[in-house]
Design a protein around this motif. Structure first.
Motif, PDB file in Angstrom:
ATOM      1  N   GLN A  74       3.385  11.250   1.311  1.00 26.15           N
ATOM      2  CA  GLN A  74       4.679  11.417   1.967  1.00 26.15           C
ATOM      3  C   GLN A  74       4.515  11.667   3.457  1.00 26.15           C
ATOM      4  O   GLN A  74       5.299  11.179   4.277  1.00 26.15           O
ATOM      5  CB  GLN A  74       5.457  12.581   1.328  1.00 26.15           C
ATOM      6  CG  GLN A  74       6.866  12.764   1.905  1.00 26.15           C
ATOM      7  CD  GLN A  74       7.712  11.499   1.801  1.00 26.15           C
ATOM      8  OE1 GLN A  74       7.875  10.925   0.736  1.00 26.15           O
ATOM      9  NE2 GLN A  74       8.255  11.044   2.931  1.00 26.15           N
ATOM     10  N   THR A  75       3.452  12.386   3.827  1.00 27.07           N
ATOM     11  CA  THR A  75       3.181  12.632   5.239  1.00 27.07           C
ATOM     12  C   THR A  75       2.795  11.334   5.938  1.00 27.07           C
ATOM     13  O   THR A  75       3.151  11.107   7.101  1.00 27.07           O
ATOM     14  CB  THR A  75       2.060  13.680   5.407  1.00 27.07           C
ATOM     15  OG1 THR A  75       2.376  14.833   4.623  1.00 27.07           O
ATOM     16  CG2 THR A  75       1.904  14.095   6.854  1.00 27.07           C
ATOM     17  N   VAL A  76       2.074  10.474   5.236  1.00 25.04           N
ATOM     18  CA  VAL A  76       1.708   9.161   5.770  1.00 25.04           C
ATOM     19  C   VAL A  76       2.967   8.339   6.032  1.00 25.04           C
ATOM     20  O   VAL A  76       3.096   7.677   7.068  1.00 25.04           O
ATOM     21  CB  VAL A  76       0.772   8.405   4.802  1.00 25.04           C
ATOM     22  CG1 VAL A  76       0.502   6.978   5.310  1.00 25.04           C
ATOM     23  CG2 VAL A  76      -0.533   9.158   4.630  1.00 25.04           C
ATOM     24  N   ILE A  77       3.912   8.397   5.098  1.00 29.85           N
ATOM     25  CA  ILE A  77       5.173   7.653   5.268  1.00 29.85           C
ATOM     26  C   ILE A  77       5.946   8.185   6.474  1.00 29.85           C
ATOM     27  O   ILE A  77       6.511   7.410   7.264  1.00 29.85           O
ATOM     28  CB  ILE A  77       6.023   7.752   3.981  1.00 29.85           C
ATOM     29  CG1 ILE A  77       5.315   7.017   2.832  1.00 29.85           C
ATOM     30  CG2 ILE A  77       7.413   7.165   4.203  1.00 29.85           C
ATOM     31  CD1 ILE A  77       5.986   7.185   1.484  1.00 29.85           C
ATOM     32  N   ASP A  78       5.970   9.494   6.643  1.00 30.30           N
ATOM     33  CA  ASP A  78       6.661  10.088   7.790  1.00 30.30           C
ATOM     34  C   ASP A  78       6.003   9.648   9.096  1.00 30.30           C
ATOM     35  O   ASP A  78       6.686   9.341  10.084  1.00 30.30           O
ATOM     36  CB  ASP A  78       6.640  11.616   7.691  1.00 30.30           C
ATOM     37  CG  ASP A  78       7.441  12.128   6.503  1.00 30.30           C
ATOM     38  OD1 ASP A  78       8.295  11.384   5.995  1.00 30.30           O
ATOM     39  OD2 ASP A  78       7.205  13.270   6.078  1.00 30.30           O
ATOM     40  N   PHE A  79       4.674   9.626   9.113  1.00 33.27           N
ATOM     41  CA  PHE A  79       3.909   9.162  10.276  1.00 33.27           C
ATOM     42  C   PHE A  79       4.280   7.718  10.599  1.00 33.27           C
ATOM     43  O   PHE A  79       4.538   7.355  11.755  1.00 33.27           O
ATOM     44  CB  PHE A  79       2.414   9.289   9.962  1.00 33.27           C
ATOM     45  CG  PHE A  79       1.487   8.720  11.001  1.00 33.27           C
ATOM     46  CD1 PHE A  79       1.186   9.425  12.153  1.00 33.27           C
ATOM     47  CD2 PHE A  79       0.900   7.473  10.806  1.00 33.27           C
ATOM     48  CE1 PHE A  79       0.311   8.897  13.109  1.00 33.27           C
ATOM     49  CE2 PHE A  79       0.029   6.942  11.748  1.00 33.27           C
ATOM     50  CZ  PHE A  79      -0.259   7.660  12.901  1.00 33.27           C
ATOM     51  N   HIS A  80       4.322   6.897   9.572  1.00 34.13           N
ATOM     52  CA  HIS A  80       4.671   5.478   9.716  1.00 34.13           C
ATOM     53  C   HIS A  80       6.048   5.306  10.354  1.00 34.13           C
ATOM     54  O   HIS A  80       6.213   4.508  11.292  1.00 34.13           O
ATOM     55  CB  HIS A  80       4.629   4.813   8.331  1.00 34.13           C
ATOM     56  CG  HIS A  80       5.451   3.569   8.212  1.00 34.13           C
ATOM     57  ND1 HIS A  80       5.062   2.355   8.729  1.00 34.13           N
ATOM     58  CD2 HIS A  80       6.662   3.358   7.612  1.00 34.13           C
ATOM     59  CE1 HIS A  80       5.974   1.440   8.457  1.00 34.13           C
ATOM     60  NE2 HIS A  80       6.960   2.022   7.794  1.00 34.13           N
ATOM     61  N   HIS A  81       7.041   6.057   9.880  1.00 28.30           N
ATOM     62  CA  HIS A  81       8.406   5.898  10.394  1.00 28.30           C
ATOM     63  C   HIS A  81       8.484   6.227  11.886  1.00 28.30           C
ATOM     64  O   HIS A  81       9.205   5.560  12.642  1.00 28.30           O
ATOM     65  CB  HIS A  81       9.377   6.773   9.614  1.00 28.30           C
ATOM     66  CG  HIS A  81       9.702   6.230   8.258  1.00 28.30           C
ATOM     67  ND1 HIS A  81      10.120   4.929   8.057  1.00 28.30           N
ATOM     68  CD2 HIS A  81       9.676   6.798   7.027  1.00 28.30           C
ATOM     69  CE1 HIS A  81      10.330   4.720   6.769  1.00 28.30           C
ATOM     70  NE2 HIS A  81      10.063   5.844   6.120  1.00 28.30           N
TER      71      HIS A  81
END
Length: 309
Positions: A74-81
């Motif tokens: 989920q942190t990776v997804i937040d980073f991506h956004h």
């Protein structure tokens, strides 16, 4: 778009830093800005020499994969956004040929075992019984207030005597207190967070006596610099005294919402009381409880239908 001297030979980390300063500083909350700045540090560490013209899907996927080695999915997804916002602007400017974030795959470390986030009614009762509610303001009064209202920690710190309407038994949430940087009163998290929260008569009577000597516009719980670790340790000590799971102040907010839902209060009402921006937010946070209540509803439906025969 950004009016700058960036070219395809410019480093993406420099573009990203410039983009954050131009578009995010003063436009997002400080906590969100700090996340952008933290993500810039990670990107600059992983891709320090990446030129704009060399940014393709393989490079971007490698960036996400490297970041995922030390972060949950989920942190990776937040980073991506956050990074994607700058990338798409760079694509629009012709600094990057095509969107390298298309069809990105998100990996990440296995999530840590989740601690219990809320108490049941019996555990909460024991906790409140252990509080030392004297005649002067202390952290126990803050614990009681959050347990009975579901306020965020920063919202509770931002309360002044003027925010209490004892005749109508309401608390007006219209500001917060910046306990991270100690800059004083701050706006609420979002417009939906501005609300009036109903309080029970007992809490109203208790606070009417507690705050009668405090100036109308002075924060009730703030005398000096505040760190959330202090009241959290205070709460943890009470939990240990009672032999119940140790939760945080935010866990008290979860406890408040959970018990209301188990008591039959609608999700819409709970969402408004918590100051969520939408019911969707409430549903996402409390999906495990909603599923449990749905199972109870199914049992009720079956018992009712059986009684018709």
């Amino acid at each position: 778009m950004i009016k700058s001297n960036f070219t395809g030979d410019s480093l993406f980390k420099d573009y990203f830093a410039h983009w954050i300063k131009l578009y995010k500083e003063g436009a997002v909350r400080q906590v969100t800005l700090e996340k952008y700045q933290s993500n810039y540090q990670h990107l600059a560490l992983i891709l320090p020499n990446l030129k704009m013209k060399d940014f393709d899907r393989n490079v971007y996927q490698a960036l996400l994969n490297q970041y995922a080695l030390t972060h949950e999915r989920q942190t990776v997804i937040d980073f991506h956004h956050q990074v994607k916002g700058a990338i798409l602007d760079a694509v629009d400017e012709g600094l990057i040929d095509r969107d390298p974030t298309r069809k990105a795959i998100f990996k990440g470390k296995a999530p840590k075992e989740k601690k219990k986030k809320y108490l049941n009614q019996f555990e909460l009762h024991n906790l409140l019984e252990d509080l030392d509610l004297g005649t002067s303001v202390n952290w126990d009064w803050l614990i009681l207030l959050i347990a009975k209202t579901g306020l965020r920690f920063s919202e509770a710190l931002g309360l002044t005597p003027a925010d209490f309407d004892f005749a109508r038994q309401t608390i007006s949430v219209n500001k917060t207190w910046d306990y991270k940087n100690n800059t004083g009163f701050q706006p609420t998290k979002n417009r939906s967070s501005i609300r009036k929260v109903q309080m029970d008569w007992q809490l109203g009577m208790q606070f009417q006596h507690l705050i009668k000597e405090i100036d109308e516009d002075q924060p009730i719980f703030v005398q000096n610099a505040v760190c959330n670790s202090t009241p959290n340790k205070w709460l943890a000590r009470h939990c240990r005294n009672c032999g119940i799971p140790e939760i945080s102040l935010h866990g008290l907010r979860h406890t408040h919402a959970s018990l209301l839902m188990f008591a039959g209060v609608s999700i819409a009402s709970v969402s408004r009381r918590l100051g969520h921006s939408s019911i969707t937010t409430t549903q996402k946070v409390y999906m495990h409880i909603i599923n449990e209540l749905e199972n109870q509803d199914n049992d009720l439906v079956m018992r009712y239908l059986s009684s018709l025969s």
